[in-house]
Scaffold this motif. Structure first.
Motif, short mmCIF file in Angstrom:
data_model
loop_
_atom_site.label_atom_id
_atom_site.label_comp_id
_atom_site.label_asym_id
_atom_site.label_seq_id
_atom_site.Cartn_x
_atom_site.Cartn_y
_atom_site.Cartn_z
N UNK A 43 -0.67 -1.67 7.35
CA UNK A 43 -0.93 -0.77 6.24
C UNK A 43 -2.34 -0.18 6.29
N UNK A 44 -2.71 0.31 7.48
CA UNK A 44 -4.04 0.89 7.67
C UNK A 44 -4.00 2.37 8.02
N UNK A 45 -2.88 2.83 8.57
CA UNK A 45 -2.75 4.22 9.02
C UNK A 45 -1.46 4.81 8.43
N UNK A 46 -1.61 5.89 7.70
CA UNK A 46 -0.45 6.50 7.03
C UNK A 46 -0.37 8.00 7.31
N UNK A 47 0.85 8.50 7.27
CA UNK A 47 1.13 9.93 7.31
C UNK A 47 1.81 10.27 5.99
N UNK A 89 -8.07 3.61 -2.26
CA UNK A 89 -7.29 3.06 -1.16
C UNK A 89 -7.97 3.31 0.18
N UNK A 90 -8.56 4.48 0.32
CA UNK A 90 -9.26 4.82 1.56
C UNK A 90 -10.52 3.98 1.73
N UNK A 91 -11.15 3.62 0.66
CA UNK A 91 -12.35 2.79 0.74
C UNK A 91 -12.02 1.33 1.01
N UNK A 92 -10.87 0.88 0.52
CA UNK A 92 -10.56 -0.55 0.58
C UNK A 92 -9.69 -0.95 1.76
N UNK A 93 -8.62 -0.22 2.03
CA UNK A 93 -7.66 -0.71 3.02
C UNK A 93 -7.20 0.34 4.02
N UNK A 94 -7.02 1.56 3.59
CA UNK A 94 -6.48 2.60 4.46
C UNK A 94 -7.59 3.16 5.34
N UNK A 120 0.82 -1.19 0.00
CA UNK A 120 0.00 0.00 0.00
C UNK A 120 0.87 1.26 0.00
N UNK A 121 1.95 1.23 0.78
CA UNK A 121 2.85 2.39 0.82
C UNK A 121 3.37 2.70 -0.57
N UNK A 137 -7.00 13.34 -0.93
CA UNK A 137 -8.05 12.37 -0.61
C UNK A 137 -8.76 11.88 -1.87
N UNK A 138 -9.03 12.77 -2.81
CA UNK A 138 -9.68 12.36 -4.05
C UNK A 138 -8.81 11.38 -4.83
N UNK A 139 -7.51 11.65 -4.89
CA UNK A 139 -6.58 10.77 -5.59
C UNK A 139 -6.52 9.39 -4.96
#
Length: 84
Positions: free
Chosen positions: A38-42, A69-74, A1-2, A63-65
């Motif tokens: 791989x759930x929380x990123x900065x 990823x935000x919907x699935x894993x992050x 994910x990173x 966030x739009x880009x």
């Protein structure tokens, strides 16, 4: 994910500075945390693409880009916009 986050941000914004930091280990046991990580990123990013945009517009662009990823894993994404 990173790697996915890094690639997408690089291709879209051509940043002069980019750090994608997996902070999942700091959130063990919290909402959205998973054993696989791989759930929380900065994200720390500097790009001239954000010049003249409000902070809200800058964050919205990221966030739009990364919407898929935000919907699935992050679960959480902390964004720091640095001067370009």
């Amino acid at each position: 994910m990173k790697d996915t986050i890094t690639t997408k941000l690089t291709e879209r914004f051509s940043p002069t500075h980019l750090e994608v930091i997996d902070e999942s280990n700091k959130h063990r046991g919290h909402a959205g945390w998973r054993e696989s990580g791989e759930t929380h990123f900065r994200v720390r990013i500097a790009t001239s693409d954000f010049d003249g945009l409000s902070r809200v517009a800058q964050h919205r662009a990221v966030f739009d880009l990364l919407n898929a990823e935000l919907k699935e894993q992050v679960h959480a994404l902390n964004i720091e916009i640095l001067p370009s």
